[in-house]
Design an enzyme around this catalytic site. Structure first.
Site, PDB file in Angstrom:
ATOM      1  N   LYS A 276       0.830  -1.200   0.000  1.00  0.00           N
ATOM      2  CA  LYS A 276       0.000   0.000   0.000  1.00  0.00           C
ATOM      3  C   LYS A 276       0.875   1.265   0.000  1.00  0.00           C
ATOM      4  O   LYS A 276       2.091   1.184   0.254  1.00  0.00           O
ATOM      5  CB  LYS A 276      -0.909  -0.028   1.239  1.00  0.00           C
ATOM      6  CG  LYS A 276      -1.965  -1.147   1.207  1.00  0.00           C
ATOM      7  CD  LYS A 276      -2.766  -1.162   2.507  1.00  0.00           C
ATOM      8  CE  LYS A 276      -3.847  -2.222   2.506  1.00  0.00           C
ATOM      9  NZ  LYS A 276      -4.545  -2.302   3.807  1.00  0.00           N
TER      10      LYS A 276
ATOM     11  N   TYR B  88     -12.258  -2.402  -3.112  1.00  0.00           N
ATOM     12  CA  TYR B  88     -12.804  -2.525  -1.760  1.00  0.00           C
ATOM     13  C   TYR B  88     -14.332  -2.508  -1.792  1.00  0.00           C
ATOM     14  O   TYR B  88     -14.956  -1.909  -0.905  1.00  0.00           O
ATOM     15  CB  TYR B  88     -12.250  -1.421  -0.859  1.00  0.00           C
ATOM     16  CG  TYR B  88     -10.860  -1.692  -0.299  1.00  0.00           C
ATOM     17  CD1 TYR B  88     -10.568  -2.904   0.344  1.00  0.00           C
ATOM     18  CD2 TYR B  88      -9.851  -0.737  -0.376  1.00  0.00           C
ATOM     19  CE1 TYR B  88      -9.305  -3.155   0.870  1.00  0.00           C
ATOM     20  CE2 TYR B  88      -8.582  -0.991   0.156  1.00  0.00           C
ATOM     21  CZ  TYR B  88      -8.315  -2.203   0.778  1.00  0.00           C
ATOM     22  OH  TYR B  88      -7.066  -2.460   1.315  1.00  0.00           O
TER      23      TYR B  88
ATOM     24  N   PHE C 124     -16.009   3.550   7.814  1.00  0.00           N
ATOM     25  CA  PHE C 124     -14.598   3.903   7.650  1.00  0.00           C
ATOM     26  C   PHE C 124     -14.177   4.011   6.182  1.00  0.00           C
ATOM     27  O   PHE C 124     -13.042   4.362   5.893  1.00  0.00           O
ATOM     28  CB  PHE C 124     -13.684   2.922   8.404  1.00  0.00           C
ATOM     29  CG  PHE C 124     -13.692   1.498   7.888  1.00  0.00           C
ATOM     30  CD1 PHE C 124     -12.974   1.135   6.763  1.00  0.00           C
ATOM     31  CD2 PHE C 124     -14.418   0.511   8.558  1.00  0.00           C
ATOM     32  CE1 PHE C 124     -12.961  -0.180   6.290  1.00  0.00           C
ATOM     33  CE2 PHE C 124     -14.420  -0.807   8.099  1.00  0.00           C
ATOM     34  CZ  PHE C 124     -13.695  -1.148   6.954  1.00  0.00           C
TER      35      PHE C 124
ATOM     36  N   ARG D  62      -1.705 -14.610   3.914  1.00  0.00           N
ATOM     37  CA  ARG D  62      -2.466 -13.954   4.999  1.00  0.00           C
ATOM     38  C   ARG D  62      -1.762 -14.172   6.351  1.00  0.00           C
ATOM     39  O   ARG D  62      -1.709 -13.289   7.181  1.00  0.00           O
ATOM     40  CB  ARG D  62      -3.896 -14.509   5.077  1.00  0.00           C
ATOM     41  CG  ARG D  62      -4.801 -14.048   3.967  1.00  0.00           C
ATOM     42  CD  ARG D  62      -5.163 -12.595   4.040  1.00  0.00           C
ATOM     43  NE  ARG D  62      -6.096 -12.267   5.076  1.00  0.00           N
ATOM     44  CZ  ARG D  62      -6.848 -11.163   5.097  1.00  0.00           C
ATOM     45  NH1 ARG D  62      -6.760 -10.270   4.105  1.00  0.00           N
ATOM     46  NH2 ARG D  62      -7.657 -10.919   6.077  1.00  0.00           N
TER      47      ARG D  62
ATOM     48  N   THR E 123      -5.491  -7.612  10.692  1.00  0.00           N
ATOM     49  CA  THR E 123      -5.705  -6.285  10.103  1.00  0.00           C
ATOM     50  C   THR E 123      -5.179  -5.147  10.991  1.00  0.00           C
ATOM     51  O   THR E 123      -4.568  -4.207  10.494  1.00  0.00           O
ATOM     52  CB  THR E 123      -7.217  -6.077   9.855  1.00  0.00           C
ATOM     53  OG1 THR E 123      -7.709  -7.190   9.120  1.00  0.00           O
ATOM     54  CG2 THR E 123      -7.482  -4.803   9.083  1.00  0.00           C
TER      55      THR E 123
ATOM     56  N   ARG F  13       2.551  -6.935   9.491  1.00  0.00           N
ATOM     57  CA  ARG F  13       1.876  -5.822  10.178  1.00  0.00           C
ATOM     58  C   ARG F  13       2.353  -5.681  11.630  1.00  0.00           C
ATOM     59  O   ARG F  13       2.329  -4.594  12.193  1.00  0.00           O
ATOM     60  CB  ARG F  13       0.361  -6.021  10.109  1.00  0.00           C
ATOM     61  CG  ARG F  13      -0.185  -5.770   8.696  1.00  0.00           C
ATOM     62  CD  ARG F  13      -1.594  -6.292   8.526  1.00  0.00           C
ATOM     63  NE  ARG F  13      -2.191  -5.910   7.257  1.00  0.00           N
ATOM     64  CZ  ARG F  13      -3.341  -6.396   6.802  1.00  0.00           C
ATOM     65  NH1 ARG F  13      -4.010  -7.290   7.505  1.00  0.00           N
ATOM     66  NH2 ARG F  13      -3.811  -5.995   5.640  1.00  0.00           N
TER      67      ARG F  13
ATOM     68  N   ASN G 211      -1.596  -0.277   7.425  1.00  0.00           N
ATOM     69  CA  ASN G 211      -1.071  -1.612   7.737  1.00  0.00           C
ATOM     70  C   ASN G 211      -0.277  -2.225   6.581  1.00  0.00           C
ATOM     71  O   ASN G 211      -0.157  -3.432   6.470  1.00  0.00           O
ATOM     72  CB  ASN G 211      -2.203  -2.531   8.206  1.00  0.00           C
ATOM     73  CG  ASN G 211      -3.338  -2.611   7.208  1.00  0.00           C
ATOM     74  OD1 ASN G 211      -3.174  -2.201   6.061  1.00  0.00           O
ATOM     75  ND2 ASN G 211      -4.470  -3.159   7.615  1.00  0.00           N
TER      76      ASN G 211
ATOM     77  N   HIS H   4      -1.984  -5.253   1.464  1.00  0.00           N
ATOM     78  CA  HIS H   4      -3.270  -5.923   1.251  1.00  0.00           C
ATOM     79  C   HIS H   4      -2.970  -7.331   0.749  1.00  0.00           C
ATOM     80  O   HIS H   4      -2.056  -7.513  -0.063  1.00  0.00           O
ATOM     81  CB  HIS H   4      -4.110  -5.205   0.191  1.00  0.00           C
ATOM     82  CG  HIS H   4      -5.198  -6.079  -0.367  1.00  0.00           C
ATOM     83  ND1 HIS H   4      -6.394  -6.264   0.280  1.00  0.00           N
ATOM     84  CD2 HIS H   4      -5.242  -6.868  -1.468  1.00  0.00           C
ATOM     85  CE1 HIS H   4      -7.134  -7.119  -0.416  1.00  0.00           C
ATOM     86  NE2 HIS H   4      -6.456  -7.496  -1.480  1.00  0.00           N
TER      87      HIS H   4
ATOM     88  N   GLU I  79      -9.958 -10.608  -7.457  1.00  0.00           N
ATOM     89  CA  GLU I  79      -8.969  -9.519  -7.396  1.00  0.00           C
ATOM     90  C   GLU I  79      -7.897  -9.683  -8.471  1.00  0.00           C
ATOM     91  O   GLU I  79      -7.446  -8.690  -9.041  1.00  0.00           O
ATOM     92  CB  GLU I  79      -8.329  -9.486  -6.001  1.00  0.00           C
ATOM     93  CG  GLU I  79      -9.315  -9.018  -4.935  1.00  0.00           C
ATOM     94  CD  GLU I  79      -8.752  -8.995  -3.526  1.00  0.00           C
ATOM     95  OE1 GLU I  79      -9.470  -8.540  -2.628  1.00  0.00           O
ATOM     96  OE2 GLU I  79      -7.598  -9.444  -3.323  1.00  0.00           O
TER      97      GLU I  79
END
Ligand code: ATP
Ligand code: MG
Length: 159
Positions: free
Chosen positions: A10, A50, A58, A86, A92, A103, A123, A126, A137
């Site tokens: 990100k 998203y 948010f 993951r 998250t 993270r 964070n 993704h 995706e």
């Protein structure tokens, strides 16, 4: 069992100069990078990526965060790649992410702090949440001709 998954470094990860360090983690785990590019997405594309979050309170902060600079997008391939990536990325909320995860090692803030500041929780990464998300995706971010099949030196030992 071989799967493909989407990873985005990100804007906070790119701007902190962590493209190399974060990418290295996936390479060291034996995952194969089969596609990679730098993209600066607009608000319309953010809403597609998203889509599950668009109606959440948010979302405006999330959209501002993901469009504030370029991201590095990559498709990683490996055995149970969706689950493995993951696991390496971690939970998250950086506050909850254990050391050893991306993270947990490179961030520390909480939802509470981000909410108070009126920003999305930063964070760094993704990663597709499950196999169905990964399929959608990958189609959204990459054309077929941008994905490559090749042998890496350590596939012999990691797969
Ligand atoms: P990502 O989809 O970015 O990999 P994730 O799957 O771990 O993250 P999601 O629930 O999909 O988490 O949330 C997407 C992103 O939205 C998070 O990475 C985070 O930046 C932001 N986010 C999620 N929940 C909140 C929240 N309660 N408050 C602020 N930001 C949030
Ligand atoms: Mg998600």
């Amino acid at each position: 069992m071989k799967e493909q998954t989407l990873v985005l470094i990100k804007p906070d990860g790119v701007q902190r100069g962590l493209i190399g360090e974060l990418t290295t983690r996936f390479e060291k785990a034996g995952l194969t990078i089969i596609g990679m590019k730098m993209v600066w997405i607009d608000k319309a594309f953010a809403k597609k990526h998203y889509s599950a979050h668009v109606k959440k309170a948010f979302y405006p902060t999330l959209e501002a965060m993901i469009t504030e600079g370029p991201v590095v997008a990559m498709i990683l391939e490996g055995v149970h790649a969706v689950e493995q990536v993951r696991k390496m990325v971690g939970p998250t909320e950086p506050r909850k992410a254990p050391p050893g995860t991306i993270r947990g090692d490179y961030a520390h803030v909480s939802y509470e702090y981000a909410d108070k500041k009126g920003v999305a929780v930063k964070n760094l990464i993704h990663a597709s949440g499950n196999k169905a998300e990964a399929k959608d995706e990958i189609k959204l971010w990459f054309k077929k001709q941008e994905l490559h099949s090749y042998q890496t030196a350590h596939q012999k030992h990691t797969m």
